[in-house]
Design an enzyme around this catalytic site. Structure first.
Site, short mmCIF file in Angstrom:
data_model
loop_
_atom_site.label_atom_id
_atom_site.label_comp_id
_atom_site.label_asym_id
_atom_site.label_seq_id
_atom_site.Cartn_x
_atom_site.Cartn_y
_atom_site.Cartn_z
N ASP A 45 53.63 27.28 30.39
CA ASP A 45 54.56 27.56 31.05
C ASP A 45 55.54 26.11 31.52
O ASP A 45 56.36 26.58 32.14
CB ASP A 45 53.48 27.46 32.69
CG ASP A 45 53.18 28.76 33.20
OD1 ASP A 45 53.69 30.10 32.45
OD2 ASP A 45 51.99 28.94 34.07
N LYS A 121 46.59 38.64 40.77
CA LYS A 121 46.94 38.74 39.03
C LYS A 121 45.41 38.32 38.76
O LYS A 121 45.10 37.35 38.09
CB LYS A 121 47.67 37.82 39.49
CG LYS A 121 48.37 37.80 37.75
CD LYS A 121 49.85 36.75 38.07
CE LYS A 121 50.96 37.24 36.48
NZ LYS A 121 50.54 37.33 34.91
N CYS A 423 11.94 8.96 25.05
CA CYS A 423 10.38 7.97 24.68
C CYS A 423 10.32 8.36 23.77
O CYS A 423 9.48 7.60 23.28
CB CYS A 423 9.06 9.07 26.04
SG CYS A 423 8.89 10.39 25.68
S1 IVH Z 1 52.73 44.63 38.95
C1 IVH Z 1 56.36 45.55 37.36
N1 IVH Z 1 50.35 43.72 39.66
O1 IVH Z 1 51.01 39.86 34.73
C2 IVH Z 1 55.17 44.61 37.04
N2 IVH Z 1 51.07 43.09 37.22
O2 IVH Z 1 53.04 37.79 33.69
C3 IVH Z 1 54.32 45.16 36.84
N3 IVH Z 1 49.00 41.92 36.01
O3 IVH Z 1 52.43 42.09 32.73
C4 IVH Z 1 53.86 44.32 37.03
N4 IVH Z 1 47.53 41.25 38.15
O4 IVH Z 1 50.12 42.43 33.03
C5 IVH Z 1 51.01 43.95 38.47
N5 IVH Z 1 48.10 42.70 40.57
C6 IVH Z 1 49.21 42.93 39.64
C7 IVH Z 1 48.91 42.00 38.12
C8 IVH Z 1 49.58 42.06 37.09
C9 IVH Z 1 48.15 41.18 36.93
C10 IVH Z 1 49.93 41.49 35.17
C11 IVH Z 1 50.40 42.38 34.27
C12 IVH Z 1 52.21 41.52 34.12
C13 IVH Z 1 51.47 40.52 33.58
C14 IVH Z 1 52.90 39.49 34.28
#
Ligand code: IVH
Length: 693
Positions: A45, A121, A423
């Site tokens: 990042d 996420k 020991c």
């Molecule tokens: S929505 C068009 N919801 O995070 C939007 N993605 O770093 C699509 N991911 O490509 C993604 N949890 O693989 C969405 N609750 C969630 C998610 C999620 C994990 C992943 C997904 C995405 C990546 C981006």
């Protein structure tokens, strides 16, 4: 807690920029292919932010490969085209950045965006699951976002992705495949038992497992849906409905169809009105993170309404209607410098990794647990290795795996001790956890200090220094010797006046009256801490009954399984001479208020006990106040059990009451989340008033 954690890497010139892009591309390839990157998430990042900053200043010099410009994950080839691109997400790292994002979203759609879906996420891999007339026909990875790899061979190994939906619909479900922590442990066990290298973390494990076509074994994974869209074969009315429903409604529909979503977890997606409510939810999810049985690396916030999403539109890389609020990384790569071997109070010889200091989520980590020697061998850890270190919440940091491709050849094997490092006695290596042949006598000072501690025999005036003094003077060689100490012997010790001597003797006399649960705990039986000792004592009521128990009867105690029971029985046999001497010294061996279990063959269930908390599982969190202020957590738990309840340290649906004091954090949040009954310390004190002494 929700501070910004990833300052951008500083890029000074075009050459550094080109190098940074190359590094980022390589790391992204490893990430999406399931390899182990030389960069951990945080470093990646930082790098991408540095690249972005440089590009903002030098728009003419942007390289086509830059990770800022294209669909993320472009490194993996795939040959199954996606009907709609599988996009990535842009990130924010702080409340300020999030608020700025909502403002730009509102500007873009020409009105205030207020309705958001907020959910975890999930830290896994994106996957598209195609259903034809309700039947799962194809699994496709994200690949480069426009086409992915067919991984249909994994059908049947992914929990939460049913092979048959509840309705015969043709749809594509999108979501994340991951391994829960338990699945990850299992996968590594299976993999190493087949001679493979362990995976560094659940994410890599899921990626590697998903893409491996011809494995002789299968290991389960878990799916969480976060998208539902029509396919070319979808009925027109359904197709239209899918484009009109709000995200939250789509997810409810996915759940009805039988797809697993975040809904059943401790961090379900919720709809929040306005940025403030979103941030509150972000805080709640962040607080629950360490306790979740699966990994999350942030929170995803989406404009919930289809019309808002349409108005915002999407870029080539990410939608403009959704954003990932990244949480601080819980994993970093650092080097394993040494392995130390420490002897605990029960004689267990435990390895501990000494690390090149690394900051994870604001704390500098220099040590990490290595479990046991077999674990070191299984993971093939070597001194000098780069290792992935995991630390979440208050949990002790652990080393997950070596980053094998960073080896230089200079690494040295970890040396295992040949005799007890404390020991010099022999080591009993018959079990996975090695132990000094002297057992608890090896580290006598530690085991006596533990026995005298507040939650065990609570012997005031017998702290660590005094224990050392007694052991060094040769007056005490085990716990029972404490109760044979004479006044003159104590007076002869340095810094022991008449008052301290009499106080200590009085404290020792008082200690003899402690309930059996505390005496048992003081013995330091391996595999039993405070709450387990209480459960055993309440179940058997007397030491004689405990000692008479075989492994089978021991298993009747809640929380003791077939693995633990024989160890406890063996430990008690080993402790028999000591227990006899304690009993002879007049130490209490019964549990007040408990009744012994019926003999085998008689009525199985113990009669239900009464009390104001009868049958309730109670969790205490935060600081106690008022009449409870002086009670330690252990004493609170004892109180709960005296009142007929069961104390627990983790909140779940089974929890009947959460006593939340000042400063209560994640457990309170979780209780609120689950709609559990909450009580202040004062309310709780009133509930158990008759039992407070
Ligand atoms: S929505 C068009 N919801 O995070 C939007 N993605 O770093 C699509 N991911 O490509 C993604 N949890 O693989 C969405 N609750 C969630 C998610 C999620 C994990 C992943 C997904 C995405 C990546 C981006």
């Amino acid at each position: 807690m929700l501070r910004m954690t990833t300052p951008a890497a500083v890029i000074v010139d075009a050459a550094a920029y080109a190098q940074a892009v190359e590094d980022a591309v390589r790391a992204a390839a490893a990430y999406y292919e399931g390899g182990t990157s030389v960069l951990d998430d945080d470093a990646y990042d930082r790098l991408v932010r540095g690249i972005s900053a440089w590009e903002a200043e030098h728009p003419d010099g942007i390289l086509p490969d830059s990770p800022t410009g294209k669909v993320a994950g472009g490194a993996v080839e795939g040959d199954v085209p996606h009907t709609v691109p599988m996009l990535s997400l842009d990130n924010v790292f702080s409340a300020e950045e999030f608020t700025a994002w909502t403002a730009s979203l509102s500007r873009r759609i020409g009105r205030d965006a207020t309705r958001f879906d907020v959910g975890p996420k999930l830290d896994g891999l994106a996957i598209a699951a195609r259903y034809s007339a309700g039947r799962l026909t194809r699994l496709i990875t994200r690949g480069d976002g426009t086409a992915g790899e067919d991984v249909s061979h994994a059908i049947g190994t992914v929990e939460g992705l049913p092979e048959q939906l509840n309705e015969p619909v043709t749809v594509e479900v999108r979501g994340e495949v991951l391994m829960t922590n338990a699945q990850f442990e299992h996968a590594n066990e299976v993999r190493t038992s087949h001679g493979g290298q362990p995976f560094a973390n659940p994410r890599n494990a899921a990626a590697g497992t998903l893409r491996a076509k011809e494995r002789v074994y299968t290991v389960p994974m878990t799916f969480f849906g976060y998208g539902l869209l029509p396919l070319p074969g979808t009925d027109a009315p359904l197709a239209e409905k899918l484009t009109e429903l709000a995200h939250s409604e789509l997810m409810a529909l996915a759940g009805d169809l039988g797809v697993h979503t975040s809904a059943g977890t401790a961090v379900p997606d919720v709809v929040a009105e306005g940025a403030e409510a979103v941030l509150e939810r972000v805080g709640e999810i962040a607080a629950l993170r360490a306790e979740l049985p699966f990994g999350i690396d942030g929170i995803v916030i989406k404009a919930d309404l289809a019309e808002d999403q349409r108005a915002a539109g999407s870029g080539t890389r990410a939608p403009r209607w959704a954003i990932a609020y990244k949480l601080p990384a819980v994993e970093k790569i650092t080097r394993l410098l040494e392995v130390e071997w420490n002897v605990g109070r029960t004689g267990i010889i435990a390895p501990r990794g000494v690390l090149e200091p690394v900051v994870i989520d604001g704390s500098t980590i220099t040590y990490a647990t290595l479990h046991n020697p077999a674990d070191i061998t299984r993971r093939d850890l070597r001194l000098g290795d780069h290792v992935m270190v995991h630390r979440a919440g208050d949990v002790i940091p652990r080393i997950e795996a070596p980053v094998a491709h960073l080896r230089t050849g200079e690494e040295r094997p970890v040396e295992f001790p040949e005799s007890c490092p404390r020991c010099g006695s022999e080591i009993d290596s018959s079990e996975e956890r090695w132990r000094c042949a002297q057992g608890r006598n090896c580290h006598l000072v530690a085991s006596l200090a533990y026995a005298a501690g507040r939650d065990q025999l609570d012997i005031e005036g017998l702290g660590g220094t005094r224990v050392v003094q007694l052991v060094e003077a040769g007056l005490v060689t085990d716990l029972a010797d404490l109760f044979a100490l004479g006044r003159d012997q104590l007076l002869a010790l340095e810094r022991m006046g008449e008052t301290s001597t009499d106080n200590l003797l009085a404290a020792l006399a008082k200690a003899k009256e402690q309930p059996l649960s505390r005496v048992l705990c003081a013995l330091g039986v391996r595999g039993t801490g405070r709450s387990m000792s209480r459960r055993i004592a309440r179940h058997f009521a007397t030491m004689d009954h405990i000692r008479a128990a075989d492994a089978e009867s021991m298993q009747r105690v809640e929380g003791i399984g077939s693995e633990k029971a024989p160890t406890i029985v063996a430990e008690l046999a080993e402790l028999a001479p000591l227990i006899d001497r304690l009993a002879a010294a007049g130490v209490n061996m019964t549990e007040p208020g408990a009744t012994p279990p019926p003999p085998p063959g008689a009525e199985d269930e113990a009669p239900a006990e009464g009390g104001p908390l009868a049958g309730m599982t109670v969790v205490v969190t935060g600081a106690m106040t008022g009449s409870l202020e002086k009670l330690s957590r252990n004493e609170m738990n004892e109180l709960i059990e005296r009142a007929g309840g069961r104390s627990s340290s983790s909140v779940s649906r089974k929890t009947a009451l959460v006593v939340a004091g000042e400063g209560a954090g994640s457990k309170r949040a979780k209780a609120e989340q689950l709609g559990l009954r909450l009580a202040t310390p004062e309310e709780f004190a009133a509930l158990v008033a008759g039992l407070l002494d």
